[in-house]
Design a protein around this motif. Structure first.
Motif, mmCIF file in Angstrom:
data_model
loop_
_atom_site.group_PDB
_atom_site.id
_atom_site.type_symbol
_atom_site.label_atom_id
_atom_site.label_comp_id
_atom_site.label_asym_id
_atom_site.label_seq_id
_atom_site.Cartn_x
_atom_site.Cartn_y
_atom_site.Cartn_z
ATOM 1 N N ASP A 133 73.057 -12.597 -4.196
ATOM 2 C CA ASP A 133 73.244 -12.291 -5.610
ATOM 3 C C ASP A 133 73.154 -13.531 -6.480
ATOM 4 N N VAL B 277 62.628 -10.098 -9.674
ATOM 5 C CA VAL B 277 63.905 -9.987 -8.968
ATOM 6 C C VAL B 277 64.680 -8.784 -9.476
ATOM 7 N N ASN B 278 64.698 -8.584 -10.787
ATOM 8 C CA ASN B 278 65.374 -7.427 -11.354
ATOM 9 C C ASN B 278 64.767 -6.113 -10.885
ATOM 10 N N HIS C 290 63.524 -5.518 -8.065
ATOM 11 C CA HIS C 290 63.830 -5.292 -6.657
ATOM 12 C C HIS C 290 65.335 -5.343 -6.365
ATOM 13 N N GLN C 291 66.171 -5.324 -7.403
ATOM 14 C CA GLN C 291 67.596 -5.436 -7.158
ATOM 15 C C GLN C 291 68.144 -4.191 -6.463
ATOM 16 N N THR C 292 69.273 -4.339 -5.812
ATOM 17 C CA THR C 292 69.818 -3.277 -4.969
ATOM 18 C C THR C 292 70.492 -2.158 -5.757
ATOM 19 N N HIS C 293 71.023 -2.471 -6.942
ATOM 20 C CA HIS C 293 71.816 -1.502 -7.715
ATOM 21 C C HIS C 293 73.003 -1.004 -6.889
ATOM 22 N N SER D 77 78.419 -8.184 -6.165
ATOM 23 C CA SER D 77 76.955 -8.204 -6.290
ATOM 24 C C SER D 77 76.441 -9.035 -7.456
ATOM 25 N N VAL E 16 72.787 -9.678 -10.670
ATOM 26 C CA VAL E 16 71.644 -9.044 -10.013
ATOM 27 C C VAL E 16 71.709 -9.388 -8.530
ATOM 28 N N GLU E 17 71.491 -8.393 -7.694
ATOM 29 C CA GLU E 17 71.555 -8.566 -6.245
ATOM 30 C C GLU E 17 70.238 -8.104 -5.640
ATOM 31 N N ILE E 18 69.755 -8.834 -4.642
ATOM 32 C CA ILE E 18 68.465 -8.552 -4.026
ATOM 33 C C ILE E 18 68.561 -8.911 -2.548
#
Length: 411
Positions: free
Chosen positions: A53, A72-73, A75-78, A101, A104-106
């Protein structure tokens, strides 16, 4: 712009490691006119891995400078909130998504691919190889490899992780620098029998934490994260998966909740990650024409925003090299600027083990009470501000603007 700013400090750069720090630095340096080669021991770009993150303005500034913030945004995990339960599955407390997270988390593998795709047209990547020796002269540094022919460079960067090969070659055995924090972390995949969807469940027993999570990528698969205490470093072969399975089964035997089902699934998995929660602490992370980046030089491991620290370090190192004509001056400026920031991230990381695997039943209950209180409306946002503080404790200079590279479409 003066002459010093226009003259890069040695244009031929060898980077060891193609995870995050290496490709981030390669992308930045190639835009400044460097000839960059990245060597990676793995036979191909590594996919998968834990989610990583980013949080706060500093991380965003660096990702924007790399030209990858928007991707990156995308592909983030949400990932949603995470729930802590007792042995019967009864909820004890929850943690907001932003605390675990960030902004933004990826997945680490997705970020690595993005950086690789953005840099590969201007950077030479050599997979399935490793540096075997480094010999420095007054003007350059000679490298030999396991498979490739010997080559000569101006600078060498170790961006090859906690167990860095470059650090071993240039500074000596890792036992001098690796500081065990009293915990281990393990990860593997199992069937998603709880039907989790972008959420996680945590269970604790004294000195042990175990998590089932699903990030929405595959509804049939759940990730397992184990964090457990070990006062003394464990003796095991880092490459022996069967040994890892036995060690984990022994540590978690006899526990309730979903643990028996998880251990049964562990027997049938072929991919297990196991390593110490540890930090690299060095008086300096450069010597001669060699410099260390990210986990190799100041690893913060879990809880210390290690990936954010790595990309910030890459940004600073590239900027200082582009600013100073002499690599020694550039390395000194890089270390001076990154040291306090890295130490702050490491300090934050020191609390990860006790938070995720409290030592006693009493400490588990105390942690739950504290975090329930911090998640109350009265203190809303406090936890998030706490984690952002160390992520933003650095002032980024206005480095020379690099040449933008055209985006490369994903394969």
């Amino acid at each position: 712009m003066n002459e010093q700013t226009r003259t890069p400090a040695g244009r031929r750069v060898l980077i060891s490691g193609a995870s995050i720090a290496g490709p981030a630095l390669a992308l930045s340096l190639s835009r400044h006119g460097y000839q960059v080669t990245v060597v990676e021991k793995a036979p191909a770009l590594r996919g998968g891995g834990f989610a990583v993150d980013f949080r706060g303005a500093v991380h965003r500034t660096v990702l924007e400078d790399l030209g990858v913030w928007e991707e990156v945004n995308r592909h983030q995990t949400h990932m949603g909130e995470q729930t802590f339960v007792d042995e019967n599955g009864t909820e004890q407390m929850r943690l907001d998504a932003s605390f675990m997270s960030g902004d933004v988390e990826i997945f680490r593998g997705d970020l690595s691919r993005i950086l690789y795709e953005r840099s590969r047209n201007n950077v030479e990547y050599v997979f399935g190889d490793s540096i075997t020796s480094l010999t420095e002269t007054a003007e350059e540094i000679h490298a030999t490899f396991e498979r490739s022919a010997p080559r000569t460079f101006d600078l060498v960067v170790g961006a090859d992780g906690l167990h860095s090969n470059v650090r071993r070659l240039a500074f000596g055995d890792e036992s001098q620098f690796l500081h065990h924090l009293g915990y281990y972390v393990a990860g593997f995949d199992v069937p998603n029998h709880l039907a989790l969807d972008r959420t996680a469940r945590w269970f604790n027993a004294p000195g042990r934490g175990i998590c089932l999570n699903n990030y929405g990528r595959d509804p049939h698969t759940a990730g397992v994260l184990m964090v457990f205490a070990a006062e003394q470093p464990l003796v095991y072969d880092r490459h022996d998966t069967a040994q890892h399975k036995r060690l984990l089964a022994e540590r978690y035997a006899g526990l309730g909740w979903e643990v028996p089902r998880i251990l049964q699934a562990l027997e049938h998995t072929d991919d297990v990650y196991l390593d110490a929660v540890a930090q690299i602490r060095m008086d300096r992370c450069s010597t001669g024409r060699v410099v260390l980046l990210g986990d190799a030089g100041y690893g913060a491991t879990m809880g210390g925003m290690g990936t954010g620290l790595a990309v910030v370090g890459a940004h600073v190192l590239a900027g200082e090299l582009a600013t100073h004509a002499d690599h020694r001056t550039a390395f000194a400026a890089y270390e001076a600027r990154i040291r306090k920031f890295a130490q702050g991230c490491q300090k934050t990381a020191g609390g990860a083990g006790p938070m995720l695997a409290p030592a006693t039943t009493g400490r588990i209950r105390r942690r739950n009470r504290i975090y329930k209180a911090l998640n109350s409306p009265l203190l809303a946002g406090y936890l998030t501000r706490l984690t952002v503080k160390s992520a933003t404790d650095i002032e980024l200079p206005h480095y020379p603007r690099p040449t933008p590279l055209a985006p490369v479409s994903a394969r």
